[in-house]
Scaffold this motif. Structure first.
Motif, PDB file in Angstrom:
ATOM      1  N   ILE A  70       7.273   8.598 -12.805  1.00  0.00           N
ATOM      2  CA  ILE A  70       6.868   7.579 -13.033  1.00  0.00           C
ATOM      3  C   ILE A  70       6.866   7.322 -11.000  1.00  0.00           C
ATOM      4  N   LYS A  71       7.797   7.896 -10.529  1.00  0.00           N
ATOM      5  CA  LYS A  71       7.667   7.525  -9.105  1.00  0.00           C
ATOM      6  C   LYS A  71       7.899   9.334  -8.147  1.00  0.00           C
ATOM      7  N   THR A  72       7.113   8.469  -6.870  1.00  0.00           N
ATOM      8  CA  THR A  72       7.120  11.046  -6.626  1.00  0.00           C
ATOM      9  C   THR A  72       8.267  10.543  -5.175  1.00  0.00           C
ATOM     10  N   LYS A  73       8.214   9.030  -4.959  1.00  0.00           N
ATOM     11  CA  LYS A  73       9.118   8.704  -3.874  1.00  0.00           C
ATOM     12  C   LYS A  73      10.067   8.175  -4.249  1.00  0.00           C
ATOM     13  N   THR A  74      11.595   7.973  -3.426  1.00  0.00           N
ATOM     14  CA  THR A  74      12.211   6.542  -3.265  1.00  0.00           C
ATOM     15  C   THR A  74      12.068   5.080  -2.767  1.00  0.00           C
TER      16      THR A  74
ATOM     17  N   ILE B  11       0.656  -0.912  -0.134  1.00  0.00           N
ATOM     18  CA  ILE B  11      -0.148   0.040  -0.099  1.00  0.00           C
ATOM     19  C   ILE B  11       0.640   1.396  -0.219  1.00  0.00           C
ATOM     20  N   LYS B  12       1.907   1.286   0.824  1.00  0.00           N
ATOM     21  CA  LYS B  12       2.742   2.770   0.988  1.00  0.00           C
ATOM     22  C   LYS B  12       3.118   2.790  -0.450  1.00  0.00           C
ATOM     23  N   ASN B  13       4.006   1.511  -1.169  1.00  0.00           N
ATOM     24  CA  ASN B  13       4.103   1.418  -2.387  1.00  0.00           C
ATOM     25  C   ASN B  13       3.001   2.243  -3.468  1.00  0.00           C
ATOM     26  N   GLN B  14       1.859   1.789  -3.292  1.00  0.00           N
ATOM     27  CA  GLN B  14       1.149   1.685  -4.097  1.00  0.00           C
ATOM     28  C   GLN B  14       0.409   3.312  -4.529  1.00  0.00           C
ATOM     29  N   THR B  15       0.523   3.742  -3.078  1.00  0.00           N
ATOM     30  CA  THR B  15      -0.044   5.167  -2.690  1.00  0.00           C
ATOM     31  C   THR B  15       0.658   6.140  -3.280  1.00  0.00           C
ATOM     32  N   MET B  16       1.567   5.525  -3.396  1.00  0.00           N
ATOM     33  CA  MET B  16       3.235   7.141  -3.926  1.00  0.00           C
ATOM     34  C   MET B  16       2.972   6.430  -5.381  1.00  0.00           C
ATOM     35  N   LEU B  17       2.405   5.022  -5.746  1.00  0.00           N
ATOM     36  CA  LEU B  17       2.102   5.225  -6.978  1.00  0.00           C
ATOM     37  C   LEU B  17       1.139   5.823  -8.015  1.00  0.00           C
ATOM     38  N   ALA B  18      -0.234   6.478  -7.038  1.00  0.00           N
ATOM     39  CA  ALA B  18      -1.197   6.791  -7.716  1.00  0.00           C
ATOM     40  C   ALA B  18      -0.950   8.004  -8.255  1.00  0.00           C
ATOM     41  N   GLN B  19       0.343   8.867  -7.672  1.00  0.00           N
ATOM     42  CA  GLN B  19       0.773   9.819  -7.984  1.00  0.00           C
ATOM     43  C   GLN B  19       1.499  10.170  -9.384  1.00  0.00           C
ATOM     44  N   CYS B  20       1.987   8.639  -9.950  1.00  0.00           N
ATOM     45  CA  CYS B  20       2.339   8.398 -11.791  1.00  0.00           C
ATOM     46  C   CYS B  20       1.789   9.340 -12.481  1.00  0.00           C
TER      47      CYS B  20
END
Ligand SMILES: [Fe+2]
Ligand SMILES: [Fe+2]
Lengths: 323, 193
Positions: free
Chosen positions: A226-230, A143-152
């Motif tokens: 594509i990513k907004t966080k590392t 979820i942490k990863n996907q919440t970030m990717l929802a901003q893709c």
């Protein structure tokens, strides 16, 4: 559509790249049909297809426990969760298809063993407590990863992620609830929950990917939105949420160096065993062979269904023409 | 490896009066199969009352950027002699905001070609800027059965599966998880089964 995927040798590449990057900085979504660098497309296909495969393979460790769920309620929850993961694979294959790769090519890459999927699904599920722990920690990390990717910046990937995140929260909560109940249960239940946490903690940290310094794609992925966080940022978010909750439940975390750092407000972890991670990624994890075999078997055993549906469709078409 | 089935774009309507919205695609052998698969993939949660599917190659799509770069699209529509217009459904996306849906159904136009339909749509639906436009021949769209019986059997079960909603677990806390009444009820045997 000529020139839709730009390469550096195109005469107008620099100019179009500047427009493209300006669009991303303005928070616009790139949609199928828009100009994009070929490298943006390649990175997206790589990430989205790996993500799709992970959802599909991710059904296996949990699906194995559907018949052994302890109550009807838990069985219904697990069936619904595994169904969701199948759906997530579908959303993601769709998102990748908008970039001009066929679903067939992606499936072929998965079944031939050429494609990668998340390292986490190559670990075995040994007890029922693993099901709760996967929901809490593995879906929690996802979820942490996907919440970030929802901003893709790529519209189709972002939309798939928004839809997935809405469903994942249920996966996370049901797992957390289950582990917390066992943590307050009989000594045997507590021991089972602790054993599961001990085995899944490190793989959950690893599944968020190598450290930023060892992740050569990160720079361009962040620049193109594509990513907004590392990886390290996402991992830190995951630990900051889950470490205090696990400890508050009276369970321990198998990291003697784990500690809360007052200054940064972060939970700092000890060194991650990246040798293990790379072993699992390159096919030598405890379950790699079995997972792939299970997928191949399912594909082969489903062949007659696909043939039957095709024959039925052909018959319908013929009948429609005859009328 | 066998050849894959054709791809179908899927539109879902959340409630009567709301627009059908593009949610993604499925692969299926025929329209009926496509609708059933669409339901299983995109309506596992409430809300839904209707679904449409159309073969992906019947969808004509333009982004704002593509329209800006193709001046031919903004010219006059010239029907071929003796041809009859076709009805096209028009879908539009107007926002860059985070969303789980893509283009929304905004209405119908009559035109002699997909390009003509887009020109019509740009003129008719000018209340908001379109970031992406889709036009689809109306006769190529397959719709789920609107009878109450089908709507209930297709879409109501998702409403009863409250354990898929995160609110169901709202009471979870690390220090003292609360047991709900349903826990016991389910433990004894589900009331519905
Ligand atoms: Fe998932
Ligand atoms: Fe999940």
């Amino acid at each position: 559509m000529p020139g839709r995927y730009g390469v550096p040798t195109d005469p107008d590449y620099q100019e179009r790249l500047a427009e493209f990057e300006a669009r991303i900085r303005r928070g616009e979504k790139i949609e199928p049909g828009d100009w994009m660098p070929e490298e943006y497309r390649r990175q997206l296909i790589r990430m989205i297809s790996q993500h799709a495969h992970s959802e599909v393979v991710g059904m296996l460790p949990e699906g194995a426990w559907i018949t052994r769920a302890p109550t009807l309620k838990r069985k219904m929850i697990l069936v619904a969760k595994v169904q969701d993961e199948a759906g997530h694979g579908q959303y993601l294959y769709h998102a990748a298809e908008t970039l001009g790769i066929s679903r067939e090519a992606m499936l072929e890459a998965l079944l031939s063993g050429k494609a990668k999927y998340s390292s986490i699904f190559n670990y075995p599920t040994l007890t029922w407590a693993d099901i709760g722990t996967i929901g809490w920690l593995v879906d929690g990390a996802a979820i942490k990863n996907q919440t970030m990717l929802a901003q893709c910046s790529y519209g189709p990937y972002s939309r798939a992620m928004v839809r997935i995140c809405a469903e994942e929260t249920f996966h996370h909560k049901q797992g957390k609830e289950m582990v917390l109940l066992y943590a307050q249960g009989t000594p045997k239940q507590r021991a089972m929950a602790q054993d599961a946490i001990n085995r899944w903690w490190w793989p959950a940290l690893m599944m968020l990917g190598p450290h930023d310094k060892d992740s050569p794609n990160t720079e361009v992925l962040v620049r193109w939105g594509i990513k907004t966080k590392t990886n390290d940022q996402v991992r830190q978010e995951f630990i900051n949420e889950h470490a205090p909750e696990i400890l508050a439940a009276g369970l321990s975390i198998p990291d003697p160096e784990l500690r809360y750092d007052e200054k940064s407000g972060n939970w700092l972890h000890g060194p991650i065993n990246w040798d293990e991670f790379w072993q699992v990624v390159s096919g030598n994890g405890p379950m790699n062979k079995e997972r792939l075999e299970a997928r191949r078997r399912a594909h082969a055993e489903g062949a007659w269904v696909r043939e039957a549906l095709e024959a039925y469709a052909a018959k319908q078409k013929k009948a429609a023409v005859a009328v | 490896m066998d050849t894959q089935w054709p791809r179908w774009e899927v539109f879902k309507q959340d409630a009567p009066g709301k627009p059908h919205q593009a949610v993604g695609s499925v692969h299926a052998a025929d329209p009926e199969h496509a609708l059933l698969t669409a339901r299983n993939v995109f309506a596992r949660r409430p809300q839904a009352v209707s679904m449409w599917v159309v073969r992906a190659e019947e969808v004509f799509s333009w982004t704002k950027e593509e329209i800006a770069q193709d001046p031919a699209l903004r010219g006059e529509s010239r029907p071929a002699l003796g041809s009859r217009p076709t009805t096209y459904l028009v879908f539009r996306k107007t926002s860059h905001k985070r969303s789980m849906t893509f283009v929304d159904h905004v209405g119908e136009v009559e035109a002699y070609s997909p390009q003509g339909a887009l020109r019509e749509a740009l003129a008719r639906f000018s209340d908001a800027e379109g970031l992406v436009w889709w036009v689809v021949p109306a006769e190529k769209v397959y719709k789920s059965d609107p009878s109450q019986e089908t709507v209930e059997s297709w879409f109501d079960p998702a409403k009863e599966k409250t354990y898929k909603q995160q609110q169901y677990y709202a009471t979870v806390s690390a220090s003292r998880p609360k047991r709900r009444k349903e826990d016991e009820a389910f433990g004894e045997g589900c009331a519905h089964c």
